[in-house]
Design an enzyme around this catalytic site. Structure first.
Site, PDB file in Angstrom:
ATOM      1  N   LYS A  16       7.464  13.706  -3.513  1.00 23.84           N
ATOM      2  CA  LYS A  16       8.750  13.531  -4.213  1.00 23.84           C
ATOM      3  C   LYS A  16       8.978  14.638  -5.242  1.00 23.84           C
ATOM      4  CE  LYS A  16       7.506   9.542  -5.938  1.00 23.84           C
ATOM      5  NZ  LYS A  16       6.124   9.436  -5.432  1.00 23.84           N
ATOM      6  N   ARG A  91      11.719   2.112 -10.182  1.00 24.31           N
ATOM      7  CA  ARG A  91      10.535   1.682  -9.435  1.00 24.31           C
ATOM      8  C   ARG A  91      10.428   0.171  -9.332  1.00 24.31           C
ATOM      9  NH1 ARG A  91       7.265   6.669 -10.567  1.00 24.31           N
ATOM     10  NH2 ARG A  91       5.245   6.325  -9.661  1.00 24.31           N
ATOM     11  N   ARG A 130      -4.451  17.924  -5.697  1.00 25.23           N
ATOM     12  CA  ARG A 130      -3.337  18.383  -6.545  1.00 25.23           C
ATOM     13  C   ARG A 130      -3.860  18.934  -7.869  1.00 25.23           C
ATOM     14  NH1 ARG A 130       1.569  14.449  -7.886  1.00 25.23           N
ATOM     15  NH2 ARG A 130      -0.076  13.104  -8.679  1.00 25.23           N
ATOM     16  N   ARG A 163      -4.732  15.639 -12.817  1.00 26.94           N
ATOM     17  CA  ARG A 163      -4.196  14.470 -13.523  1.00 26.94           C
ATOM     18  C   ARG A 163      -5.257  13.379 -13.619  1.00 26.94           C
ATOM     19  NH1 ARG A 163       1.725  13.021 -11.146  1.00 26.94           N
ATOM     20  NH2 ARG A 163       0.839  10.936 -11.239  1.00 26.94           N
ATOM     21  N   ARG A 174      -2.286   2.611  -7.407  1.00 27.82           N
ATOM     22  CA  ARG A 174      -0.867   3.013  -7.500  1.00 27.82           C
ATOM     23  C   ARG A 174      -0.148   2.722  -6.188  1.00 27.82           C
ATOM     24  NH1 ARG A 174      -2.264   8.917  -8.988  1.00 27.82           N
ATOM     25  NH2 ARG A 174      -0.129   9.429  -8.406  1.00 27.82           N
TER      26      ARG A 174
HETATM   27  P1  AP5 Z   1       3.835  15.681  -5.286  1.00 28.65           P
HETATM   28  O1  AP5 Z   1       5.153  16.279  -4.951  1.00 28.65           O
HETATM   29  O2  AP5 Z   1       3.266  15.931  -6.636  1.00 28.65           O
HETATM   30  O3  AP5 Z   1       3.858  14.106  -4.935  1.00 28.65           O
HETATM   31  P2  AP5 Z   1       4.648  12.907  -5.610  1.00 28.65           P
HETATM   32  O4  AP5 Z   1       5.251  12.083  -4.527  1.00 28.65           O
HETATM   33  O5  AP5 Z   1       5.572  13.401  -6.674  1.00 28.65           O
HETATM   34  O6  AP5 Z   1       3.419  12.109  -6.178  1.00 28.65           O
HETATM   35  P3  AP5 Z   1       3.097  11.504  -7.626  1.00 28.65           P
HETATM   36  O7  AP5 Z   1       1.647  11.168  -7.619  1.00 28.65           O
HETATM   37  O8  AP5 Z   1       3.549  12.420  -8.727  1.00 28.65           O
HETATM   38  O9  AP5 Z   1       3.951  10.251  -7.595  1.00 28.65           O
HETATM   39  P4  AP5 Z   1       3.696   8.998  -8.438  1.00 28.65           P
HETATM   40  O10 AP5 Z   1       4.944   8.280  -8.136  1.00 28.65           O
HETATM   41  O11 AP5 Z   1       2.452   8.277  -8.171  1.00 28.65           O
HETATM   42  O12 AP5 Z   1       3.467   9.578  -9.923  1.00 28.65           O
HETATM   43  P5  AP5 Z   1       4.431   9.728 -11.157  1.00 28.65           P
HETATM   44  O13 AP5 Z   1       4.085  10.981 -11.839  1.00 28.65           O
HETATM   45  O14 AP5 Z   1       5.852   9.484 -10.776  1.00 28.65           O
HETATM   46  O15 AP5 Z   1       2.789  16.168  -4.169  1.00 28.65           O
HETATM   47  C1  AP5 Z   1       1.433  15.777  -4.232  1.00 28.65           C
HETATM   48  C2  AP5 Z   1       0.531  16.969  -3.807  1.00 28.65           C
HETATM   49  O16 AP5 Z   1       0.788  17.271  -2.430  1.00 28.65           O
HETATM   50  C3  AP5 Z   1       0.808  18.266  -4.580  1.00 28.65           C
HETATM   51  O17 AP5 Z   1      -0.420  18.913  -4.778  1.00 28.65           O
HETATM   52  C4  AP5 Z   1       1.704  19.091  -3.631  1.00 28.65           C
HETATM   53  O18 AP5 Z   1       1.482  20.494  -3.800  1.00 28.65           O
HETATM   54  C5  AP5 Z   1       1.245  18.619  -2.267  1.00 28.65           C
HETATM   55  N1  AP5 Z   1       2.338  18.520  -1.292  1.00 28.65           N
HETATM   56  C6  AP5 Z   1       3.606  18.061  -1.518  1.00 28.65           C
HETATM   57  N2  AP5 Z   1       4.321  18.072  -0.368  1.00 28.65           N
HETATM   58  C7  AP5 Z   1       3.469  18.558   0.597  1.00 28.65           C
HETATM   59  C8  AP5 Z   1       3.617  18.808   1.996  1.00 28.65           C
HETATM   60  N3  AP5 Z   1       4.792  18.554   2.644  1.00 28.65           N
HETATM   61  N4  AP5 Z   1       2.556  19.283   2.682  1.00 28.65           N
HETATM   62  C9  AP5 Z   1       1.374  19.531   2.044  1.00 28.65           C
HETATM   63  N5  AP5 Z   1       1.169  19.315   0.715  1.00 28.65           N
HETATM   64  C10 AP5 Z   1       2.217  18.829   0.000  1.00 28.65           C
HETATM   65  O19 AP5 Z   1       3.997   8.475 -12.031  1.00 28.65           O
HETATM   66  C11 AP5 Z   1       2.736   8.447 -12.663  1.00 28.65           C
HETATM   67  C12 AP5 Z   1       2.619   7.180 -13.500  1.00 28.65           C
HETATM   68  O20 AP5 Z   1       3.658   7.150 -14.510  1.00 28.65           O
HETATM   69  C13 AP5 Z   1       2.825   5.853 -12.737  1.00 28.65           C
HETATM   70  O21 AP5 Z   1       1.632   5.426 -12.118  1.00 28.65           O
HETATM   71  C14 AP5 Z   1       3.274   4.924 -13.874  1.00 28.65           C
HETATM   72  O22 AP5 Z   1       2.183   4.534 -14.679  1.00 28.65           O
HETATM   73  C15 AP5 Z   1       4.161   5.836 -14.710  1.00 28.65           C
HETATM   74  N6  AP5 Z   1       5.564   5.789 -14.279  1.00 28.65           N
HETATM   75  C16 AP5 Z   1       6.288   6.830 -13.768  1.00 28.65           C
HETATM   76  N7  AP5 Z   1       7.532   6.436 -13.489  1.00 28.65           N
HETATM   77  C17 AP5 Z   1       7.600   5.111 -13.807  1.00 28.65           C
HETATM   78  C18 AP5 Z   1       8.649   4.148 -13.715  1.00 28.65           C
HETATM   79  N8  AP5 Z   1       9.859   4.448 -13.223  1.00 28.65           N
HETATM   80  N9  AP5 Z   1       8.370   2.881 -14.133  1.00 28.65           N
HETATM   81  C19 AP5 Z   1       7.162   2.550 -14.646  1.00 28.65           C
HETATM   82  N10 AP5 Z   1       6.130   3.428 -14.742  1.00 28.65           N
HETATM   83  C20 AP5 Z   1       6.358   4.703 -14.327  1.00 28.65           C
END
Ligand code: AP5
Length: 219
Positions: A16, A91, A130, A163, A174
């Site tokens: 994402k 979410r 990552r 991270r 998660r």
């Molecule tokens: P990446 O693009 O970073 O993946 P992502 O889907 O963004 O994954 P996240 O882990 O960031 O999502 P998340 O929802 O768990 O975490 P968030 O930060 O939102 O890609 C991942 C890796 O793959 C990278 O290394 C990239 O280079 C590689 N890659 C990407 N696409 C690729 C492809 N096509 N082919 C090969 N490699 C690829 O949330 C973290 C925490 O914050 C949550 O657990 C929660 O505690 C809190 N939080 C955040 N938002 C909320 C909310 N709305 N409500 C409550 N708590 C929240």
């Protein structure tokens, strides 16, 4: 001009954030990722960041009201008629309903929700490999998107970090939270007739082409 509010929904590691950054750059539109905003609050040692840390480190969701207040502050600054991307928000159903209230008070509405999907084991490979720039928050992957030089950010030359929540145990927690709490949102947007699904298992470039195609049909 891009006028819609677009939501990216999908389990951890599906790509994402990577696609939101590419799209924001390609169309010159704002994007807000609640995960990035929370990590920034943590880096700056704000009360929000300190409160969010325990939830984030253990893979739990930060309480709805904290996230709604955080995102409301950001959205309110966007001029009327300009679209933007929301990555990782909403979410929960409560967040989705809260977002609709915020947007309608600002004469906006959600025009598109994109569901990213792919197999869990592949997502774990993506997340354990990552790396993140602690300065600009750009993400890399040790195999799929490595930095140009050693383990330094291409833009800031700062040492990349991993991270705290990118270890296999927390990633699986998660993921469970995603299936239990966030997946019901898909039905919310399906009923509004604005849900599109993208196969995220392909290369970064292929997934981006598909999303650009969806966008060109939207505007
Ligand atoms: P990446 O693009 O970073 O993946 P992502 O889907 O963004 O994954 P996240 O882990 O960031 O999502 P998340 O929802 O768990 O975490 P968030 O930060 O939102 O890609 C991942 C890796 O793959 C990278 O290394 C990239 O280079 C590689 N890659 C990407 N696409 C690729 C492809 N096509 N082919 C090969 N490699 C690829 O949330 C973290 C925490 O914050 C949550 O657990 C929660 O505690 C809190 N939080 C955040 N938002 C909320 C909310 N709305 N409500 C409550 N708590 C929240």
């Amino acid at each position: 001009m891009f006028k819609s509010v677009v939501i990216f929904i999908g389990p951890p590691g599906v790509g994402k954030g990577t696609q939101a950054s590419l799209l924001a750059d390609a169309f010159s539109i704002p994007k807000f990722a609640t995960g990035d905003l929370l990590r920034e609050a943590l880096k700056n040692n704000t009360p929000l960041g300190i409160e969010a840390k325990t939830y984030m480190d253990s893979g739990k969701l930060v309480p709805d009201q904290l996230v709604l207040d955080l995102i409301k502050g950001k959205i309110a600054k966007i001029p009327n008629g300009i679209g933007f991307i929301l990555d990782g928000f909403p979410r929960t159903l409560h967040q989705a309903e809260g977002l609709d209230v915020i947007l309608s008070s600002l004469c906006h509405n959600v025009g598109l929700a994109i569901e990213f999907s792919m197999d869990e084991e592949e997502r774990i490979v993506r997340l354990t490999g990552r790396r993140l720039c602690p300065n600009c928050q750009r993400t890399y992957h040790i195999l799929f998107a490595p930095p140009k030089k050693d383990s330094l950010c291409d833009y800031c030359s700062v040492e990349l970090v991993q991270r705290a929540d990118d270890n296999e145990d927390v990633i699986r927690k998660r993921s469970v939270i995603y299936w239990e709490t966030t997946k019901p949102l898909l039905e919310y947007y399906r009923q509004k007739n604005i849900l599109m699904k993208v196969d995220a298992s392909s290369s970064i470039e292929n997934v981006f082409s598909r999303i650009k195609q969806i966008f060109s049909e939207l505007n």
